[in-house]
Design a protein around this motif. Structure first.
Motif, PDB file in Angstrom:
ATOM      1  N   ARG A  51       0.823  -1.219   0.000  1.00  0.00           N
ATOM      2  CA  ARG A  51       0.000   0.000   0.000  1.00  0.00           C
ATOM      3  C   ARG A  51       0.857   1.269   0.000  1.00  0.00           C
ATOM      4  O   ARG A  51       0.354   2.356  -0.271  1.00  0.00           O
ATOM      5  N   GLY A  52       2.134   1.138   0.354  1.00  0.00           N
ATOM      6  CA  GLY A  52       2.993   2.303   0.448  1.00  0.00           C
ATOM      7  C   GLY A  52       2.977   2.958   1.808  1.00  0.00           C
ATOM      8  O   GLY A  52       3.375   4.114   1.956  1.00  0.00           O
ATOM      9  N   VAL A  53       2.538   2.227   2.829  1.00  0.00           N
ATOM     10  CA  VAL A  53       2.464   2.753   4.192  1.00  0.00           C
ATOM     11  C   VAL A  53       3.757   2.426   4.926  1.00  0.00           C
ATOM     12  O   VAL A  53       4.079   1.249   5.161  1.00  0.00           O
ATOM     13  N   GLY A  54       4.520   3.447   5.288  1.00  0.00           N
ATOM     14  CA  GLY A  54       5.751   3.246   6.043  1.00  0.00           C
ATOM     15  C   GLY A  54       6.891   2.666   5.229  1.00  0.00           C
ATOM     16  O   GLY A  54       7.913   2.263   5.798  1.00  0.00           O
ATOM     17  N   HIS A  55       6.735   2.604   3.929  1.00  0.00           N
ATOM     18  CA  HIS A  55       7.787   2.040   3.080  1.00  0.00           C
ATOM     19  C   HIS A  55       8.010   3.000   1.905  1.00  0.00           C
ATOM     20  O   HIS A  55       7.178   3.064   0.996  1.00  0.00           O
ATOM     21  N   PRO A  56       9.112   3.760   1.915  1.00  0.00           N
ATOM     22  CA  PRO A  56       9.333   4.758   0.868  1.00  0.00           C
ATOM     23  C   PRO A  56       9.379   4.148  -0.522  1.00  0.00           C
ATOM     24  O   PRO A  56       9.893   3.042  -0.721  1.00  0.00           O
ATOM     25  N   ALA A  57       8.851   4.886  -1.483  1.00  0.00           N
ATOM     26  CA  ALA A  57       8.798   4.396  -2.867  1.00  0.00           C
ATOM     27  C   ALA A  57      10.184   4.129  -3.433  1.00  0.00           C
ATOM     28  O   ALA A  57      10.343   3.254  -4.291  1.00  0.00           O
ATOM     29  N   GLU A  58      11.197   4.838  -2.951  1.00  0.00           N
ATOM     30  CA  GLU A  58      12.546   4.643  -3.487  1.00  0.00           C
ATOM     31  C   GLU A  58      13.139   3.291  -3.083  1.00  0.00           C
ATOM     32  O   GLU A  58      14.170   2.886  -3.620  1.00  0.00           O
ATOM     33  N   ARG A  59      12.492   2.570  -2.142  1.00  0.00           N
ATOM     34  CA  ARG A  59      12.965   1.241  -1.756  1.00  0.00           C
ATOM     35  C   ARG A  59      12.238   0.127  -2.512  1.00  0.00           C
ATOM     36  O   ARG A  59      12.318  -1.042  -2.123  1.00  0.00           O
ATOM     37  N   VAL A  60      11.527   0.509  -3.536  1.00  0.00           N
ATOM     38  CA  VAL A  60      10.842  -0.466  -4.388  1.00  0.00           C
ATOM     39  C   VAL A  60      11.592  -0.552  -5.709  1.00  0.00           C
ATOM     40  O   VAL A  60      11.996   0.482  -6.256  1.00  0.00           O
ATOM     41  N   PRO A  61      11.804  -1.776  -6.263  1.00  0.00           N
ATOM     42  CA  PRO A  61      11.293  -3.076  -5.824  1.00  0.00           C
ATOM     43  C   PRO A  61      12.065  -3.655  -4.647  1.00  0.00           C
ATOM     44  O   PRO A  61      13.216  -3.302  -4.413  1.00  0.00           O
ATOM     45  N   MET A  62      11.409  -4.586  -3.967  1.00  0.00           N
ATOM     46  CA  MET A  62      11.976  -5.232  -2.788  1.00  0.00           C
ATOM     47  C   MET A  62      11.291  -6.584  -2.609  1.00  0.00           C
ATOM     48  O   MET A  62      10.085  -6.714  -2.849  1.00  0.00           O
ATOM     49  N   THR A  63      12.051  -7.580  -2.163  1.00  0.00           N
ATOM     50  CA  THR A  63      11.448  -8.863  -1.810  1.00  0.00           C
ATOM     51  C   THR A  63      10.739  -8.731  -0.472  1.00  0.00           C
ATOM     52  O   THR A  63      11.311  -8.227   0.501  1.00  0.00           O
ATOM     53  N   LEU A  64       9.487  -9.140  -0.416  1.00  0.00           N
ATOM     54  CA  LEU A  64       8.668  -9.026   0.784  1.00  0.00           C
ATOM     55  C   LEU A  64       9.018 -10.116   1.795  1.00  0.00           C
ATOM     56  O   LEU A  64       9.771 -11.039   1.504  1.00  0.00           O
ATOM     57  N   GLY A  65       8.436 -10.006   2.986  1.00  0.00           N
ATOM     58  CA  GLY A  65       8.536 -11.062   3.979  1.00  0.00           C
ATOM     59  C   GLY A  65       9.415 -10.751   5.167  1.00  0.00           C
ATOM     60  O   GLY A  65      10.588 -10.404   5.005  1.00  0.00           O
ATOM     61  N   CYS A  66       8.842 -10.870   6.381  1.00  0.00           N
ATOM     62  CA  CYS A  66       9.601 -10.696   7.624  1.00  0.00           C
ATOM     63  C   CYS A  66       9.821 -12.031   8.337  1.00  0.00           C
ATOM     64  O   CYS A  66      10.797 -12.190   9.056  1.00  0.00           O
TER      65      CYS A  66
END
Length: 335
Positions: A51-66
């Motif tokens: 959704r773009g909440v708390g994750h800056p657009a400049e860090r996309v793309p990124m592999t998801l998962g914690c």
């Protein structure tokens, strides 16, 4: 290797930015080791990233998962601790520059993830990879809320708001494991049935408890805040680790000071707390509730279920890397 990635962000259509794709194996990094993932658990954190909440657009793309569990380079079965920081504060959760896997480095939704070597927690042999994958975020957060921040003790009364959530359901199980009396709220009949199945006495939100709570586990926010203030005993504690329905409810300060309530925040868990969480779960024979498991190729279906809400338990991505029980090279190269 296969990876589930965020390639774009959209608050209204988060799944439009989800991609399952082939990626190069991660590069070696000093002090970090590769973990071959067998199972990984979805969290709301992943949906917020899309959704773009708390994750800056400049860090996309990124592999998801914690969250993830799998094999270390020596073939041992491990759980991945997901929080990153410089260690200067002594408590990584207090590090102002802390981050989670998938925020500044690629996360666990891949066949192989690189993590700091000290972030590997042994998986109990009697626990499945899917169960183990649910522990770091949901159960680690709940453990810190209950025992480090809330000082929950055997025989106390605990109120858990929003029973169907991952952290909330984990809190029910952990509190029951140490002998607490647990009440839990949910707005849905299914959610209340789920809370009952975990051992809690279920209530509608705002429902009157037969007795006041020593500890309130609050992750819902505005919708339940007034009830949390009313339900806790004089001198009791409300532990806050989320505000999914809003973070600006009326403070009701007169109630706070007159009844001498303690309101404390809590974020994630330390590595030591995750070790203690795993030991408690293993010794108590707790089985984390799993709502469904999807092969990684069907990640979109898993995310659609998470987006739809009201999922009783955790959703799992399976990477089917357990058949060969692989040993990865000790010099961090990926075969």
């Amino acid at each position: 290797m296969r990876a589930v990635r965020v390639v774009s962000q959209d608050a209204d259509d988060p799944l439009s930015g989800l991609s399952v794709e082939d990626r190069p194996h991660p590069e070696p990094r000093t002090g970090w080791v590769p973990v071959r993932i067998v199972a990984a658990a979805l969290n709301m954190h992943d949906l917020w990233t899309l959704r773009g909440v708390g994750h800056p657009a400049e860090r996309v793309p990124m592999t998801l998962g914690c969250d993830g569990a799998g094999f270390a380079p020596d073939g041992s079965e491990v759980i991945v601790y997901p929080m990153l920081g410089d260690g200067a504060t002594g408590d990584i959760t207090l590090d102002p520059r802390r981050s989670m896997l998938s925020e500044t480095v690629d996360g666990t939704f891949a066949d192989v993830v690189m993590v700091p070597e000290q972030h590997l927690v042994p998986k109990p042999p009697g626990m499945s990879f899917a169960e183990a994958a649910t522990l770091p975020v949901a159960f680690g957060t709940a453990y810190r809320m209950l025992f480090t921040r809330g000082k929950t003790a055997p025989g106390q009364v605990v109120l858990v708001q929003g029973a169907a959530g991952g952290v909330s359901s984990a809190a029910i199980l952990l509190a029951k494991a140490v002998g607490a009396t647990v009440y839990a709220t949910s707005r849905s009949v299914a959610g209340r049935a789920f809370a009952t199945s975990l051992g809690a006495t279920a209530l509608v939100p705002g429902g009157r408890l037969p007795e006041q709570a020593d500890v309130v586990i609050e992750t819902v926010g505005a919708a339940t805040w007034g009830h949390s203030l009313r339900a806790v005993r004089n001198g009791g504690v409300i532990v806050v680790a989320g505000a999914t329905t809003g973070s600006m409810p009326p403070a009701d300060l007169s109630r706070v000071f007159f009844r001498q309530l303690r309101i404390v925040g809590s974020v994630g868990s330390t590595l030591d707390e995750l070790h203690r969480t795993v030991r408690l779960i293993d010794s108590s024979a707790i089985r984390p509730p799993i709502a469904g498991s999807f092969p990684v190729e069907r990640a979109r279906e898993a995310f659609a279920a998470l987006l739809a809400g009201n999922v009783p338990g955790k959703l799992i991505l399976s990477f089917a890397n357990d058949a060969a029980h692989p040993r990865l090279p000790s010099d961090n190269r990926i075969a």
